[in-house]
Design a protein around this motif. Sequence first.
Motif, short mmCIF file in Angstrom:
data_model
loop_
_atom_site.label_atom_id
_atom_site.label_comp_id
_atom_site.label_asym_id
_atom_site.label_seq_id
_atom_site.Cartn_x
_atom_site.Cartn_y
_atom_site.Cartn_z
N VAL A 58 0.84 -1.20 0.00
CA VAL A 58 0.00 0.00 0.00
C VAL A 58 0.87 1.25 0.00
O VAL A 58 0.57 2.24 -0.67
N TYR A 59 1.99 1.22 0.76
CA TYR A 59 2.89 2.36 0.81
C TYR A 59 3.58 2.57 -0.53
O TYR A 59 3.82 3.69 -0.95
N THR A 64 4.47 8.96 -4.49
CA THR A 64 4.33 9.93 -5.58
C THR A 64 5.28 9.56 -6.73
O THR A 64 6.21 8.75 -6.56
N ASN A 65 5.05 10.19 -7.86
CA ASN A 65 5.90 9.92 -9.03
C ASN A 65 7.35 10.27 -8.78
O ASN A 65 8.26 9.67 -9.38
N HIS A 66 7.59 11.25 -7.93
CA HIS A 66 8.96 11.68 -7.68
C HIS A 66 9.61 10.93 -6.52
O HIS A 66 10.76 11.18 -6.19
N SER A 67 8.89 10.01 -5.93
CA SER A 67 9.43 9.27 -4.79
C SER A 67 10.36 8.16 -5.28
O SER A 67 10.15 7.56 -6.34
N ASP A 74 12.40 -1.05 -1.41
CA ASP A 74 12.83 0.33 -1.22
C ASP A 74 12.41 0.90 0.13
O ASP A 74 12.80 2.02 0.48
N LEU A 75 11.60 0.14 0.88
CA LEU A 75 11.17 0.59 2.20
C LEU A 75 12.25 0.23 3.21
O LEU A 75 12.40 -0.91 3.62
#
Length: 243
Positions: A58-59, A64-67, A74-75
């Motif tokens: 979910v995260y 966002t696109n820039h994240s 990646d978490l």
Amino acid sequence: FAVHQGRRPANRKEHPMQESTPQLDLSAFALSSHDSVHIVMPPQPVATDDDIDAQLFVYVASATNHSPIRSIGDLTDEWVKSQFDGISTMAELRAGIKQDLERQGMVAWNNTKFQKCSDALVARLEGELPADVVAANIEASHAQYEQRLKSFGSTKERYLREEHLTPEQFEEKLRDDVVFQLKLNAALDKMIEATGTEVAPSELTEYLSTDDPDAFLAEIEANGRMADAQRAAARVKVMRSVV
């Protein structure tokens, strides 16, 4: 006085005392058995790594696109520190998610257990429900639905849309729920008779949920409804014993 709570709109806070409706003549009913019920339950819920990953995704999906977050990998611990108060590692986050999932699973598991016990009690009941009592309780249930939905700032039409029910399906479901509840209450009352179960006035709030116990007790005493409240509490007490 309903003790079965799984067939009503969710997220409601109900007062344990309800408006009076015609009562059943218990002499018209019998139970085929008064001993323990026997039910078959699924295993208790355990959250797997896949379940936890599904929650973590979910995260990822909400990034966002820039994240830089593109996958669960990646978490990182640094990401956790930046997103949550009180936890600082992925291990802690995963443990918290696992705990929440298993808590939710146990609520559903216990609801299933309660429903199966209720079904087993109703299956023991011998006797027919009078049509006038069923009709009166359906009318009362309609009024309770309207009042509850109004207190939530909702309407029947909105409720039907959210539950994907037609008016005809709603009426059928309502009738089924009322009939089931009447049968369950009759079965519990017969169990009360057979077991001699009693609840003293001082014990009422152990079985009837209320925000202000003192005010509740004063209200039922002032309205002459102590005996009704004791019967309602006895039903809850017997149902807990059965479960």
